[in-house]
Enzyme design. Structure first.
Site, PDB file in Angstrom:
ATOM      1  N   THR B 110      43.108  49.019  46.240  1.00 58.88           N
ATOM      2  CA  THR B 110      44.427  48.766  46.833  1.00 58.88           C
ATOM      3  C   THR B 110      44.903  47.375  46.417  1.00 58.88           C
ATOM      4  O   THR B 110      44.104  46.543  45.998  1.00 58.88           O
ATOM      5  CB  THR B 110      44.375  48.876  48.372  1.00 58.88           C
ATOM      6  OG1 THR B 110      43.579  47.805  48.886  1.00 58.88           O
ATOM      7  CG2 THR B 110      43.785  50.208  48.817  1.00 58.88           C
ATOM      8  N   LYS B 140      40.532  41.171  45.131  1.00 56.53           N
ATOM      9  CA  LYS B 140      39.899  39.874  45.329  1.00 56.53           C
ATOM     10  C   LYS B 140      40.077  39.305  46.724  1.00 56.53           C
ATOM     11  O   LYS B 140      39.335  38.419  47.152  1.00 56.53           O
ATOM     12  CB  LYS B 140      40.367  38.866  44.281  1.00 56.53           C
ATOM     13  CG  LYS B 140      41.866  38.759  44.116  1.00 56.53           C
ATOM     14  CD  LYS B 140      42.254  37.936  42.873  1.00 56.53           C
ATOM     15  CE  LYS B 140      43.033  38.627  41.803  1.00 56.53           C
ATOM     16  NZ  LYS B 140      43.953  39.674  41.981  1.00 56.53           N
ATOM     17  N   GLU B 164      32.962  42.738  40.240  1.00 58.54           N
ATOM     18  CA  GLU B 164      33.100  42.059  38.948  1.00 58.54           C
ATOM     19  C   GLU B 164      34.557  41.940  38.513  1.00 58.54           C
ATOM     20  O   GLU B 164      34.966  40.939  37.922  1.00 58.54           O
ATOM     21  CB  GLU B 164      32.287  42.811  37.884  1.00 58.54           C
ATOM     22  CG  GLU B 164      32.304  42.174  36.505  1.00 58.54           C
ATOM     23  CD  GLU B 164      31.715  40.767  36.487  1.00 58.54           C
ATOM     24  OE1 GLU B 164      30.495  40.637  36.510  1.00 58.54           O
ATOM     25  OE2 GLU B 164      32.483  39.785  36.462  1.00 58.54           O
ATOM     26  N   VAL B 167      37.632  38.752  39.174  1.00 64.00           N
ATOM     27  CA  VAL B 167      37.931  37.531  38.424  1.00 64.00           C
ATOM     28  C   VAL B 167      37.733  37.806  36.940  1.00 64.00           C
ATOM     29  O   VAL B 167      36.702  38.348  36.548  1.00 64.00           O
ATOM     30  CB  VAL B 167      37.013  36.365  38.854  1.00 64.00           C
ATOM     31  CG1 VAL B 167      37.400  35.090  38.115  1.00 64.00           C
ATOM     32  CG2 VAL B 167      37.090  36.142  40.351  1.00 64.00           C
ATOM     33  N   GLU B 224      53.779  41.178  37.998  1.00 65.50           N
ATOM     34  CA  GLU B 224      54.278  42.082  39.034  1.00 65.50           C
ATOM     35  C   GLU B 224      55.802  41.958  39.135  1.00 65.50           C
ATOM     36  O   GLU B 224      56.389  40.976  38.681  1.00 65.50           O
ATOM     37  CB  GLU B 224      53.687  41.681  40.398  1.00 65.50           C
ATOM     38  CG  GLU B 224      52.180  41.654  40.464  1.00 65.50           C
ATOM     39  CD  GLU B 224      51.579  43.048  40.436  1.00 65.50           C
ATOM     40  OE1 GLU B 224      52.198  43.988  40.952  1.00 65.50           O
ATOM     41  OE2 GLU B 224      50.492  43.195  39.854  1.00 65.50           O
ATOM     42  N   ASP B 235      47.394  33.539  43.192  1.00 69.30           N
ATOM     43  CA  ASP B 235      46.379  34.392  42.565  1.00 69.30           C
ATOM     44  C   ASP B 235      45.223  33.535  42.029  1.00 69.30           C
ATOM     45  O   ASP B 235      44.051  33.852  42.233  1.00 69.30           O
ATOM     46  CB  ASP B 235      47.027  35.209  41.433  1.00 69.30           C
ATOM     47  CG  ASP B 235      46.015  36.063  40.704  1.00 69.30           C
ATOM     48  OD1 ASP B 235      45.680  37.153  41.205  1.00 69.30           O
ATOM     49  OD2 ASP B 235      45.539  35.642  39.632  1.00 69.30           O
ATOM     50  N   LYS B 239      41.242  33.412  43.253  1.00 68.39           N
ATOM     51  CA  LYS B 239      40.120  33.602  42.321  1.00 68.39           C
ATOM     52  C   LYS B 239      39.119  32.453  42.360  1.00 68.39           C
ATOM     53  O   LYS B 239      37.908  32.689  42.302  1.00 68.39           O
ATOM     54  CB  LYS B 239      40.664  33.803  40.907  1.00 68.39           C
ATOM     55  CG  LYS B 239      41.249  35.201  40.728  1.00 68.39           C
ATOM     56  CD  LYS B 239      41.952  35.328  39.399  1.00 68.39           C
ATOM     57  CE  LYS B 239      42.405  36.768  39.181  1.00 68.39           C
ATOM     58  NZ  LYS B 239      43.447  36.854  38.133  1.00 68.39           N
ATOM     59  N   GLY B 336      43.572  43.341  29.042  1.00 70.59           N
ATOM     60  CA  GLY B 336      44.605  44.180  29.642  1.00 70.59           C
ATOM     61  C   GLY B 336      44.011  45.015  30.768  1.00 70.59           C
ATOM     62  O   GLY B 336      42.914  44.712  31.251  1.00 70.59           O
TER      63      GLY B 336
END
Lengths: 365, 365
Positions: B110, B140, B164, B167, B224, B235, B239, B336
């Protein structure tokens, strides 16, 4: 707080280690295990006993209850041999020690020999494996010449044969590919793997002649007294063989690799390429083509912005291309002897752990 | 020839997976498991059955014997919802599915929510762990807000909680620190961790305005529709929290991190720095000081030759400083969606293996 990789605290007995070769890396290892031990909290649970040390020209020591490491270190650090007064002193060659002493793991740190196609290290390793002893080594020769034989032997005896330090010192490129690229197929490798030539090219870019740059590298301990193996690309060739054999299922040895060194690179060449913002680097490559793995080592022009362009001085880097994701690059930032020592220590921790991982050991605590 | 990480071939039953969220990454995962499967020889032994898929606005499907993935994929790829004719269609929210369906592993995909401090993903993960189910996630948020709680819960239930992809997508930075830096203590982290801002800065260097660069990033699917979380550094902040919590034993959340975004960077700033050959980058840092771990995210000038200088476009990189060796840098070359998918696949392989490693599994075959 614990560091990565948990040691098995239920292990009662120490790991009994036989050490072959006690040059810079061997002495660094002994220092980390003794006088420098307190600096590294992550090594807290590591219980190692060195039961023997053999050297090429400095004699040997051995004791079943563990040799006196501080004494051994101080005798060797003076540049000398093990003294006649040292109660641990024995008359043993490396091969005799491997065959006769009692130990859990062999640490093989003798020098690389291309002329002898990886010997005598191969015999040391084979003898230890045949006795079902684990082996940790920083000697890349055996893996460039007889990778599969040795790995099969280790498998058949149920012991570990670990060699993280053979490429990019302790930077975990071998363990990265082994433990973290699950399900991926490695398609290609591209790297700067020889520090001496990279250092020499970096200094030549600044205006030194090759001769001057090599002498500076020797002065700083980066280059051997005889730098031929580095300059002619042999060391790089051996390393790309190790990686292709380990990562790509190849069966290469240095004779099958198209090899070029940096001997013919001139100040003029570097100026010409540098004027465009690019750099000359000794690049190692391995790739798959029609079911075969091939490798080459050559001086290439690396354009500015390429991940390998910025790797200067004694730095090293490896770019790994897989089928399941974008390429990843591991760069090592100006490593030294300490890094090779760490590679050996990390492998010893792996051997000391009863299992590689316990059920709940998937993360740091 | 096998790829890295051996799957346990003695495992008879498939791994039964519940998938929450089926956007780009979820659909990529389903494709790898179905129509693209044959392209990846390393996945040969992976036996996964998807027993349910829930989405935010596109409905849900579930079937104990495995949902029809090809049908599910084609219904969603048209941009639509699960159709009323789909025999697998069910009326279930994500949380209901987590609590009611039978599965071995939850895959939580999600979207990240900062406003809700990582919810509802945290509740999904907690509910699955409380039922002693393994969890794999690319979200995250939970690890930036309640890392230790969730890890302790997973430990207490004897299941795995793997992330995994949170990040640097699938680039194995978390697994690298977990499995390959044995005995090392991580002292500091430094990285470029947000692709959108790095892409925007790279395009602005080429003359685009920030507005134009953001629109281009959106057009290419890197940013986004609402790029605020990226541009304001949220973001990146999340991280570095995840990494500091996972690698350095920190107990950080985004509110404790000194955060700066790239909103105020001008073309003028970039020109000025660029004229000296340097670059502006959004750099994440974490470090130890007097027993505490701190973190910050800020725009910094990165000099040419620095390992992070050459990371352009959507690339990401992490420099890890440890006590036992020279810093290592992991660079990801223009990743990507495929890379995030791989991170999830790699973690699923780990879950599918009965043990992380078997006795003789220290290397590739």
């Amino acid at each position: 707080m614990k560091a990565a990789g948990r040691l098995d605290s239920s292990r009662k007995a120490p790991l009994r280690v036989l050490l072959l070769g006690c040059g810079n890396v061997g002495r660094g290892l002994v220092r980390v295990l003794t006088v420098e031990r307190d600096r590294y909290p992550g090594l807290e649970g590591l219980d190692i006993q060195i039961v023997g040390i053999t050297t090429g020209t400095r004699g040997a020591v051995a004791r079943e209850s563990g040799v006196d490491l501080v004494r051994a270190l101080s005798e060797l650090e003076g540049g000398g041999r093990f003294s006649k007064q040292n109660p641990d002193r024995v008359e043993l060659t490396s091969l005799e020690a491997v065959q006769e002493l009692d130990y859990d793991a062999l640490v093989e740190l003798t020098p690389l020999s291309i002329a002898n196609r990886g010997e005598p290290a191969i015999s040391h390793i084979r003898s230890a494996l045949e006795r079902s002893r684990h082996v940790v080594t920083a000697n890349k020769g055996p893996f460039a010449y007889v990778y599969r034989d040795l790995m099969n032997l280790a498998d058949s005896r149920g012991v570990r044969l670990l060699h993280e330090s053979t490429v990019m010192d302790g930077a975990p490129v071998l363990n990265l590919a082994r433990h973290t690229l699950k399900g991926c197929r490695i398609q290609a490798l591209e790297g700067i793997l020889n520090s001496t030539t990279n250092y020499v090219l970096s200094r030549m870019e600044e205006g030194l002649s090759m001769q001057e740059a090599v002498e500076l590298a020797q002065l700083q301990g980066y280059a051997e007294a005889d730098p031929t193996l580095d300059l002619e690309g042999w060391d790089a060739t051996v390393k790309i063989c190790v990686l292709a054999n380990a990562f790509m299922g190849a069966d290469l040895d240095p004779s099958k690799v198209d090899r070029q060194g940096i001997e013919k690179v001139t100040a003029e060449d570097l100026r010409e390429v540098g004027a465009r913002g690019d750099r000359l680097k000794l690049i190692c490559r391995a790739w798959r083509h029609e079911g075969q793995v091939s490798a080459k080592v050559a001086v290439e022009t690396v354009p500015a912005g390429h991940p390998l362009w910025a790797v200067s001085g004694t730095g090293a880097a490896l770019r790994i291309t897989t089928d399941l994701m974008a390429p990843i690059v591991v760069v090592q930032d100006n490593p030294g002897v300490k890094d090779t020592v760490y590679g050996v220590v990390g492998d010893l921790i792996t051997v000391a752990e009863r299992k590689f991982e316990t059920e709940n050991d998937g993360r740091l605590k």
